[in-house]
Design an enzyme around this catalytic site. Structure first.
Site, mmCIF file in Angstrom:
data_model
loop_
_atom_site.group_PDB
_atom_site.id
_atom_site.type_symbol
_atom_site.label_atom_id
_atom_site.label_comp_id
_atom_site.label_asym_id
_atom_site.label_seq_id
_atom_site.Cartn_x
_atom_site.Cartn_y
_atom_site.Cartn_z
ATOM 1 N N CYS A 78 104.259 47.351 23.337
ATOM 2 C CA CYS A 78 102.959 47.649 22.736
ATOM 3 C C CYS A 78 102.343 46.350 22.248
ATOM 4 C CB CYS A 78 103.115 48.588 21.539
ATOM 5 S SG CYS A 78 104.094 50.075 21.878
ATOM 6 N N HIS B 224 95.488 41.897 20.461
ATOM 7 C CA HIS B 224 94.366 42.696 20.958
ATOM 8 C C HIS B 224 93.326 42.917 19.859
ATOM 9 C CE1 HIS B 224 92.052 45.553 23.096
ATOM 10 N NE2 HIS B 224 92.777 46.638 22.903
ATOM 11 N N CYS C 238 88.082 49.599 23.585
ATOM 12 C CA CYS C 238 88.745 48.374 24.058
ATOM 13 C C CYS C 238 87.972 47.695 25.183
ATOM 14 C CB CYS C 238 90.154 48.680 24.533
ATOM 15 S SG CYS C 238 91.124 49.576 23.318
#
Ligand SMILES: [Zn+2]
Lengths: 380, 116
Positions: free
Chosen positions: A200, A324, A82
């Protein structure tokens, strides 16, 4: 070592979300062309490129850059989970600061939707992963320990989602633009106790790109934002010394970035922070020194980290609103910092912002407390 | 407390001469998983440890039955182990027993009060 000033003079992005008909190359190529257009540079001005991608296979950077007319120059493919995008920005900044190149391109891109069920799994061979230690579960373990050590109410983690989704509602580029309430967050599907689905972030497709230039390549038509410092750190095996509920890799990356920029945490006006999960923002804010140990959750609940507060965190909506796309995330954060520091962030503008920070931290292999963390500090 | 079968089936453990960490063999047969040192001595882990953190997982990748409880727990001298928990919730501080189990578990944690 003498070091040159490094400016962002072009930004481009493909809004994060579901782009079913676009390939990785389409996404990255669009963002790269947009960044070149904003800089007013032909592709031939680019002397080197730094590409971040996690899931797209070998040579993603070259495949993407071919769509933007960037050929022949050195291309570095960065993969750091990430933190990949932040890694690419860091390497690009160093290359310009060191005088190796005057103009470089950074592009982060990811194609994720449809690839995973039940959360991403990057490594299935280590014992914890085989036994079901998912990414949400890793963060859940940290959340439980954080609450235990600081006497925090786990339900208060919902306030991170409430804050960031409210911010995302004001960001036309966000994947989710509907605010959520504390009751909705706590009532959403339980994933790994105490984390619920609305705590999340979502997988997404997307891309972001930057043109970086040395001061001598910046002209009057540009609106430069300066990359003052950046830092990178890696994780360690989870062992007897691991302090759950804190992020040592983020602390190390932050220390290096602050040192490079010559600034302290109290000077930061706004931050884009890795809120892949609500507890992630809390641990990160403390690791970055934007709140004291055990204080970040109170700071969220008290509005200190909201737009108009002491130091707005994820005024762009964070990963919780934007989604994301792993390899694009860190580059997208810097695009957001640039908009803020140019005073062009619209409804989500942080008033008088002159110093801003972006942070990512990536896990994935469950025997380590993280793969990598990266921090970038920008200013005007 | 434990039967001879479970005691003998527990994985053998090692302790690192460099960093003092202890670990069962599946974690690192030749080298310390924390510092890479190969000066490893034999050690016997305490049968009972204490939960450092735990969570109940309710959404898992396809193929896994939910819910299940996962925990990290500390066992003297100097082992921090990860395992699935049998016997219900195991909040931080809960004493758990180390019990041998088939692969890929190798060992699981059993909440103390559920054991005879
Ligand atoms: Zn060792």
């Amino acid at each position: 070592m003498t070091s040159r000033r490094v400016a962002v003079i072009g930004t481009g992005s493909v809004p994060f979300g579901k782009h079913e008909d676009a390939s990785l190359e389409d996404l990255g190529g669009s963002a790269a062309r947009a960044a070149l257009a904003e800089a007013g540079f032909e592709p031939g001005r680019i002397e080197a490129a730094f590409s971040s991608n996690v899931l797209g296979g070998g040579g993603a950077g070259q495949r993407i850059l071919a769509r933007a007319g960037v050929h022949g120059v050195p291309v570095v493919n960065a993969e750091n989970a990430c933190a990949s995008g932040t890694t690419a920005v860091h390497l690009a900044r160093l290359a310009v600061a060191a005088g190796v190149h005057d103009v470089v391109l950074v592009v982060g891109a990811e194609k994720m939707t449809g690839r995973f069920q039940g959360g991403i799994t990057l490594d299935r061979t280590d014992r914890p992963t085989l036994l079901g230690l998912t990414m949400p579960a890793i963060y859940a373990l940290n959340a439980q320990r954080y609450a235990y050590d600081h006497g925090a109410d786990l339900d208060d983690l919902a306030e991170v989602s409430v804050k960031n989704r409210a911010a995302g509602a004001a960001n036309p580029q966000a994947m989710f633009r509907k605010p959520v309430t504390r009751a909705e967050v706590l009532g959403s599907r339980p994933v790994a106790d105490p984390l619920t689905l609305l705590q999340c972030c979502a997988n997404a497709d997307g891309a972001a790109a930057l043109v970086l230039a040395a001061e001598n390549a910046v002209s009057s038509r540009h609106d430069p934002v300066w990359l003052l410092g950046s830092g990178l750190a890696s994780g360690s095996p989870i062992g007897p010394a691991t302090e759950f509920g804190t992020s040592r890799p983020s602390r190390l990356a932050a220390r290096r970035a602050y040192a490079a920029a010559g600034v302290t945490p109290d000077a930061i006006d706004l931050a884009e922070v890795h809120d892949a999960f609500t507890i992630g923002e809390i641990m990160s804010v403390e690791a970055l020194g934007l709140a004291g140990p055990g204080k970040a959750l109170h700071a969220v609940a008290g509005g200190e980290l909201s737009l108009g507060g002491r130091v707005p965190v994820n005024a762009g909506g964070g990963l919780l609103s934007k989604g994301h796309p792993v390899g694009a995330t860190g580059v997208g954060q810097v695009v957001e910092l640039v908009a803020q520091l140019r005073g062009r962030a619209g409804e989500r503008q942080v008033g008088g912002a002159s110093l801003a920070l972006a942070h990512t931290v990536g896990g994935g292999v469950a025997t380590l407390d993280a793969i990598a963390s990266g921090v970038v500090i920008a200013g005007v | 407390m434990s039967t001879p079968e479970t005691a003998s089936a527990l994985p053998a453990a090692r302790r690192c001469a460099c960093c003092d960490a202890a670990f069962p063999l599946p974690e690192g047969p030749d080298r310390c998983p924390y510092c890479g040192d190969d000066r490893l001595g034999e050690v016997t882990l305490a049968e009972t440890g204490e939960v450092v953190s735990s969570t109940v997982v309710r959404v898992a990748p396809p193929g896994a039955d939910v819910p299940y409880t996962l925990a990290y727990a500390d066992f003297a001298p100097g082992a921090r182990l990860f395992a699935r928990v049998r016997g219900g919730a195991a909040p931080i501080g809960t004493p758990v027993r180390l019990v041998a189990a088939p692969e890929p578990d190798h060992y699981i944690f059993e909440v103390e009060e559920h054991h005879p």
